[in-house]
Design a protein around this motif. Structure first.
Motif, PDB file in Angstrom:
ATOM      1  N   UNK A  12       0.829  -1.212   0.000  1.00 60.44           N
ATOM      2  CA  UNK A  12       0.000   0.000   0.000  1.00 60.44           C
ATOM      3  C   UNK A  12       0.860   1.258   0.000  1.00 60.44           C
ATOM      4  N   UNK A  13       2.032   1.167   0.654  1.00 56.88           N
ATOM      5  CA  UNK A  13       2.952   2.308   0.713  1.00 56.88           C
ATOM      6  C   UNK A  13       3.839   2.398  -0.526  1.00 56.88           C
ATOM      7  N   UNK A  14       3.725   1.429  -1.442  1.00 56.12           N
ATOM      8  CA  UNK A  14       4.524   1.446  -2.658  1.00 56.12           C
ATOM      9  C   UNK A  14       5.927   0.905  -2.491  1.00 56.12           C
ATOM     10  N   UNK A  15       6.133  -0.038  -1.585  1.00 55.96           N
ATOM     11  CA  UNK A  15       7.468  -0.570  -1.310  1.00 55.96           C
ATOM     12  C   UNK A  15       7.981  -1.395  -2.490  1.00 55.96           C
ATOM     13  N   UNK A  16       9.262  -1.231  -2.807  1.00 53.06           N
ATOM     14  CA  UNK A  16       9.938  -2.090  -3.782  1.00 53.06           C
ATOM     15  C   UNK A  16      10.260  -3.427  -3.109  1.00 53.06           C
ATOM     16  N   UNK A  17      10.632  -4.470  -3.882  1.00 49.42           N
ATOM     17  CA  UNK A  17      10.977  -5.754  -3.248  1.00 49.42           C
ATOM     18  C   UNK A  17      12.083  -5.630  -2.204  1.00 49.42           C
ATOM     19  N   UNK A  18      13.106  -4.805  -2.462  1.00 45.13           N
ATOM     20  CA  UNK A  18      14.198  -4.668  -1.501  1.00 45.13           C
ATOM     21  C   UNK A  18      13.746  -3.935  -0.242  1.00 45.13           C
ATOM     22  N   UNK A  19      12.961  -2.874  -0.405  1.00 46.81           N
ATOM     23  CA  UNK A  19      12.447  -2.139   0.766  1.00 46.81           C
ATOM     24  C   UNK A  19      11.523  -3.037   1.578  1.00 46.81           C
ATOM     25  N   UNK A  20      10.705  -3.818   0.892  1.00 45.79           N
ATOM     26  CA  UNK A  20       9.829  -4.747   1.598  1.00 45.79           C
ATOM     27  C   UNK A  20      10.654  -5.769   2.371  1.00 45.79           C
ATOM     28  N   UNK A  21      11.777  -6.197   1.784  1.00 43.80           N
ATOM     29  CA  UNK A  21      12.661  -7.117   2.486  1.00 43.80           C
ATOM     30  C   UNK A  21      13.227  -6.506   3.757  1.00 43.80           C
ATOM     31  N   UNK A  22      13.573  -5.224   3.708  1.00 45.17           N
ATOM     32  CA  UNK A  22      14.086  -4.525   4.897  1.00 45.17           C
ATOM     33  C   UNK A  22      13.017  -4.469   5.984  1.00 45.17           C
ATOM     34  N   UNK A  23      11.790  -4.128   5.593  1.00 42.08           N
ATOM     35  CA  UNK A  23      10.688  -4.048   6.557  1.00 42.08           C
ATOM     36  C   UNK A  23      10.430  -5.405   7.200  1.00 42.08           C
ATOM     37  N   UNK A  24      10.372  -6.444   6.382  1.00 40.07           N
ATOM     38  CA  UNK A  24      10.082  -7.782   6.901  1.00 40.07           C
ATOM     39  C   UNK A  24      11.222  -8.316   7.763  1.00 40.07           C
ATOM     40  N   UNK A  62       2.446  -3.386  18.196  1.00 42.24           N
ATOM     41  CA  UNK A  62       1.297  -3.336  17.297  1.00 42.24           C
ATOM     42  C   UNK A  62       0.608  -1.977  17.348  1.00 42.24           C
ATOM     43  N   UNK A  63       0.582  -1.379  18.523  1.00 42.83           N
ATOM     44  CA  UNK A  63       0.009  -0.036  18.635  1.00 42.83           C
ATOM     45  C   UNK A  63       0.838   0.982  17.853  1.00 42.83           C
ATOM     46  N   UNK A  64       2.159   0.836  17.888  1.00 39.19           N
ATOM     47  CA  UNK A  64       3.011   1.735  17.109  1.00 39.19           C
ATOM     48  C   UNK A  64       2.722   1.614  15.612  1.00 39.19           C
ATOM     49  N   UNK A  65       2.539   0.394  15.135  1.00 43.16           N
ATOM     50  CA  UNK A  65       2.204   0.200  13.729  1.00 43.16           C
ATOM     51  C   UNK A  65       0.904   0.918  13.354  1.00 43.16           C
ATOM     52  N   UNK A  66      -0.014   0.952  14.301  1.00 45.62           N
ATOM     53  CA  UNK A  66      -1.310   1.569  14.031  1.00 45.62           C
ATOM     54  C   UNK A  66      -1.237   3.087  14.025  1.00 45.62           C
ATOM     55  N   UNK A  67      -0.460   3.666  14.943  1.00 48.65           N
ATOM     56  CA  UNK A  67      -0.524   5.127  15.119  1.00 48.65           C
ATOM     57  C   UNK A  67       0.578   5.879  14.378  1.00 48.65           C
ATOM     58  N   UNK A  68       1.746   5.243  14.128  1.00 44.44           N
ATOM     59  CA  UNK A  68       2.816   5.939  13.420  1.00 44.44           C
ATOM     60  C   UNK A  68       2.638   5.763  11.915  1.00 44.44           C
ATOM     61  N   UNK A  69       2.764   6.836  11.137  1.00 40.80           N
ATOM     62  CA  UNK A  69       2.520   6.724   9.694  1.00 40.80           C
ATOM     63  C   UNK A  69       3.720   6.152   8.943  1.00 40.80           C
ATOM     64  N   UNK A  70       3.443   5.572   7.774  1.00 39.37           N
ATOM     65  CA  UNK A  70       4.480   5.171   6.837  1.00 39.37           C
ATOM     66  C   UNK A  70       5.381   4.060   7.341  1.00 39.37           C
ATOM     67  N   UNK A  71       6.596   4.074   6.799  1.00 33.61           N
ATOM     68  CA  UNK A  71       7.563   3.021   7.132  1.00 33.61           C
ATOM     69  C   UNK A  71       8.060   3.131   8.568  1.00 33.61           C
ATOM     70  N   UNK A  72       7.981   4.337   9.174  1.00 33.97           N
ATOM     71  CA  UNK A  72       8.442   4.484  10.560  1.00 33.97           C
ATOM     72  C   UNK A  72       7.656   3.567  11.483  1.00 33.97           C
ATOM     73  N   UNK A  73       6.338   3.585  11.352  1.00 37.27           N
ATOM     74  CA  UNK A  73       5.512   2.738  12.198  1.00 37.27           C
ATOM     75  C   UNK A  73       5.746   1.256  11.946  1.00 37.27           C
TER      76      UNK A  73
END
Length: 374
Positions: A12-24, A62-73
């Motif tokens: 939804x945020x438009x992550x590339x495969x590499x950015x998605x790998x970093x997040x995961x 999980x609360x941080x994921x909900x309230x912080x926007x974008x990749x930061x959360x």
């Protein structure tokens, strides 16, 4: 639920495969660094306290994921959730490993893994249904925070050894102690090798199967069903692990057959272009994964003394989280340069290579056991 929600939120945020790998991968960074020290914490304070504390930290993530926007959360939440999950798993495995030995312990870890798989089956289905109903992730992380809190509070009902800690020194639970154990204890080496192979496969499968299915333009509900299928198969077979081991001819044969199943299922996944083929390969991955992790825990629990158990389990989980951290990054890098076919194929070949190394380790383990005085 995170297996579906985090990749979908990243897309939804438009992550590339590499950015998605970093997040995961970020979920596994702190556990890799802190698994062994947390093993000492569990030994000193007992499983109940650390289990409940882990649930509270997971709720905060999980609360941080909900309230912080974008990749930061996403990244901050993943860091806390990874730490919390490590603490809860380490506490639970320490409690269970003290209950029995032999086939009874295989059964206990089988049932423990069955309930874990049950959550992995229901979670993606619920997440996929929510995303389909809500038209996106929405408040799903808030719902997960409530579930995590209720689950953690149920740990207050634990009694007996789960409430007791032990006095241990840093020499028994620290990094040097675990490094020494890894060098001289073949059973620990076998356990870690099984863990590395199994967790690499599960990390790649869990992180990138939703992305692959999305690239095939499958619906969120179908993605949830196919992601859950592997866990469902693992859940069904785990209560029968002692019988499976007996029928196959022992733990060693069971482990090798399980890794072969995972290697074939994972390696061929990127060449499957429809739901039935992907479902069949997911079943193979589920069959192999359903056996490898309980066997890894049993081998480790029986290879060390009680005072070393939490630290050794922490070392196993450190390897577990290291692989979980690296697998999405490596897969994402290869995926960015090639495609799903080559990426999944190379992943299957790596699991097969680890199986060859494990075969040699198991031979050494047999020799060391036969040379031990009765």
């Amino acid at each position: 639920m995170l297996l579906v929600a985090v990749p979908v939120r990243g897309l939804e945020l438009g992550a590339t495969p590499l950015v998605l790998g970093v997040v995961l991968s970020s979920q596994y960074l702190l556990p890799f660094l802190l698994a062994i020290p947390l093993g000492g914490v569990v030994t000193r304070h007992g499983g109940r306290k650390t289990l409940v504390a882990g649930a509270l930290v997971m709720t905060a993530g999980l609360m941080l994921m909900q309230v912080l926007p974008g990749y930061y959360g996403l990244i901050c939440g993943q860091l806390l959730i990874g730490l919390a999950h490590l603490q809860m798993v380490l506490s639970a495995q320490t409690i269970i490993s003290s209950l029995a030995t032999g086939s009874r312990l295989e059964g206990y870890f089988g049932w423990y893994s069955t309930w874990l798989s049950g959550g992995q089956v229901i979670g993606p289905l619920l997440a996929g249904g929510w995303i389909h109903w809500a038209g996106g992730v929405g408040n799903l992380f808030l719902v997960m925070a409530g579930i995590a809190l209720l689950g953690g509070l149920s740990g207050l009902a634990l009694t007996g050894d789960a409430t007791l800690g032990m006095r241990v020194s840093g020499k028994q639970t620290g990094f040097r102690a675990q490094a020494s154990l890894m060098r001289r204890n073949t059973g620990v080496q076998v356990s870690v090798a099984i863990t590395v192979a199994g967790m690499f496969a599960m990390g790649v499968y869990g992180s990138y199967l939703p992305v692959y299915l999305d690239s095939l333009e499958m619906s969120a509900v179908m993605i949830g069903v196919l992601v859950s299928l592997r866990s469902g198969v693992s859940m069904v077979i785990r209560p029968f692990i002692p019988r499976i081991i007996g029928a196959v001819g022992g733990r060693e044969r069971s482990t090798m057959l399980a890794l072969c199943s995972v290697s074939v299922g994972l390696g061929c996944l990127g060449f499957a272009g429809n739901a039935p083929a992907i479902a069949l390969l997911s079943i193979l991955v589920g069959l192999g994964g359903g056996l490898t992790q309980p066997l890894s825990m049993v081998v480790l629990a029986e290879s060390v003394g009680r005072e070393q158990r939490s630290g050794a389990l922490g070392m196993r989980l450190m390897a577990n989280r290291a692989v979980h951290f690296l697998a999405p990054l490596l897969f994402g890098g290869v995926l960015g340069l090639s495609g799903f076919g080559l990426s999944f194929g190379l992943s299957g070949m790596l699991v097969a290579l680890i199986a060859v190394v494990l075969f040699r380790l198991q031979g050494r383990h047999r020799v060391s056991e036969s040379g031990t005085p009765g």
